[in-house]
Scaffold this motif. Structure first.
Motif, short mmCIF file in Angstrom:
data_model
loop_
_atom_site.label_atom_id
_atom_site.label_comp_id
_atom_site.label_asym_id
_atom_site.label_seq_id
_atom_site.Cartn_x
_atom_site.Cartn_y
_atom_site.Cartn_z
N TYR A 141 16.97 -15.77 22.60
CA TYR A 141 16.10 -16.21 21.26
C TYR A 141 16.86 -15.84 20.01
CZ TYR A 141 12.47 -16.15 17.72
OH TYR A 141 11.75 -16.23 16.40
N ALA A 142 17.32 -16.64 19.39
CA ALA A 142 18.02 -16.35 18.00
C ALA A 142 17.12 -16.11 17.01
CB ALA A 142 18.95 -17.35 17.55
N LEU A 175 14.94 -12.74 26.50
CA LEU A 175 13.85 -12.98 26.95
C LEU A 175 13.48 -13.33 28.35
CD1 LEU A 175 12.47 -15.63 24.26
CD2 LEU A 175 12.30 -13.31 24.15
N THR A 176 12.40 -12.79 29.21
CA THR A 176 11.95 -13.00 30.36
C THR A 176 11.19 -14.04 30.31
OG1 THR A 176 12.82 -10.86 31.23
CG2 THR A 176 11.72 -12.34 32.83
N ILE A 177 11.01 -15.55 30.87
CA ILE A 177 10.03 -16.20 30.73
C ILE A 177 8.58 -15.76 31.66
CG2 ILE A 177 9.47 -19.02 31.29
CD1 ILE A 177 11.64 -18.07 28.90
N ASP A 227 3.55 -28.23 27.69
CA ASP A 227 4.11 -28.44 26.12
C ASP A 227 4.43 -27.09 25.64
OD1 ASP A 227 1.52 -27.61 26.15
OD2 ASP A 227 0.81 -28.47 24.48
N TYR A 228 4.39 -26.27 26.31
CA TYR A 228 5.24 -24.90 25.73
C TYR A 228 5.54 -23.79 26.94
CZ TYR A 228 0.64 -22.56 26.95
OH TYR A 228 -0.59 -22.08 27.53
N PHE A 229 6.28 -22.95 26.30
CA PHE A 229 6.64 -21.72 27.38
C PHE A 229 6.48 -20.38 26.51
CE2 PHE A 229 10.63 -23.46 25.54
CZ PHE A 229 11.27 -22.05 25.40
N VAL A 230 6.32 -19.39 27.37
CA VAL A 230 6.41 -18.04 26.68
C VAL A 230 7.39 -17.03 27.43
CG1 VAL A 230 4.71 -15.96 26.39
CG2 VAL A 230 3.94 -18.17 26.24
N GLY A 231 7.90 -16.32 26.25
CA GLY A 231 8.93 -15.50 26.62
C GLY A 231 8.60 -13.85 26.35
N CYS A 232 8.97 -13.22 27.18
CA CYS A 232 8.75 -11.64 26.68
C CYS A 232 9.92 -11.03 26.70
CB CYS A 232 7.70 -11.10 27.97
SG CYS A 232 7.60 -9.31 27.47
N ASP A 233 10.00 -10.30 25.43
CA ASP A 233 11.36 -9.71 25.10
C ASP A 233 11.68 -8.51 26.08
OD1 ASP A 233 13.45 -7.87 23.93
OD2 ASP A 233 12.70 -8.61 21.93
N LYS A 234 12.94 -8.09 26.40
CA LYS A 234 13.16 -6.99 27.50
C LYS A 234 12.89 -5.85 26.87
CE LYS A 234 16.80 -5.69 30.25
NZ LYS A 234 18.27 -5.84 30.76
N THR A 235 13.16 -5.61 25.44
CA THR A 235 13.31 -4.33 24.99
C THR A 235 11.96 -3.74 24.77
OG1 THR A 235 14.05 -5.14 23.09
CG2 THR A 235 15.82 -4.20 24.51
N ASP A 236 11.25 -4.60 23.78
CA ASP A 236 10.13 -4.01 23.19
C ASP A 236 8.65 -4.95 23.71
OD1 ASP A 236 10.07 -6.74 21.88
OD2 ASP A 236 10.35 -5.96 19.94
N LEU A 245 5.93 -17.59 21.60
CA LEU A 245 5.63 -18.67 22.22
C LEU A 245 6.38 -19.72 21.57
CD1 LEU A 245 3.23 -20.50 23.45
CD2 LEU A 245 2.27 -20.47 21.14
N PHE A 246 7.01 -20.68 22.43
CA PHE A 246 7.91 -21.79 22.00
C PHE A 246 7.45 -23.28 22.39
CE2 PHE A 246 10.57 -17.88 22.54
CZ PHE A 246 11.15 -17.70 21.21
N SER A 247 7.90 -24.21 21.78
CA SER A 247 7.65 -25.31 22.24
C SER A 247 9.04 -25.86 22.74
CB SER A 247 7.32 -26.49 21.05
OG SER A 247 8.49 -26.32 20.10
N TYR A 248 9.11 -26.85 23.51
CA TYR A 248 10.46 -27.21 24.18
C TYR A 248 11.43 -27.70 23.04
CZ TYR A 248 8.17 -26.61 28.70
OH TYR A 248 7.63 -26.06 29.93
N SER A 249 10.97 -28.13 22.06
CA SER A 249 11.93 -28.69 20.94
C SER A 249 12.74 -27.49 20.32
CB SER A 249 11.13 -29.32 19.70
OG SER A 249 10.21 -28.35 19.17
#
Length: 92
Positions: A14-15, A29-31, A37-46, A51-55
């Motif tokens: 994620y930029a 991110l680990t998904i 209509d969306y996906f969630v990624g968890c930051d590896k460090t903190d 939450l992101f849309s596919y766009s």
């Protein structure tokens, strides 16, 4: 990269660009959730969740870290603010 390609436990980058507060970094991110209509990624460090849309794929979320770094560096160059005009001299 589409909906069907993203799966749980995939690693994406994620930029994260927030120019008003001077944040320009890349998050690994680990998904953890994939929906229609969306996906969630968890930051590896903190362990922060995003939450992101596919766009956002290939705009702020990338499969390759190098692509995310290029976007962040370009944004940092375009939004760099000059903080002070002072010149610092070393004392001898």
């Amino acid at each position: 990269m589409g909906k069907s390609i993203i799966k749980k436990k995939d690693t994406l980058y994620y930029a994260r660009i927030i120019p008003t507060v001077g944040i320009f970094d890349v998050c690994q991110l680990t998904i953890r959730t994939v929906k229609d209509d969306y996906f969630v990624g968890c930051d590896k460090t903190d362990k922060h969740s995003y939450l992101f849309s596919y766009s956002s794929l290939n705009e702020t979320v990338f499969q390759k870290r190098e692509d995310a770094v290029k976007v962040v560096l370009k944004a940092e160059q375009n939004n760099k603010k000059k903080i002070s005009n002072e010149v610092y001299y070393e004392e001898y």
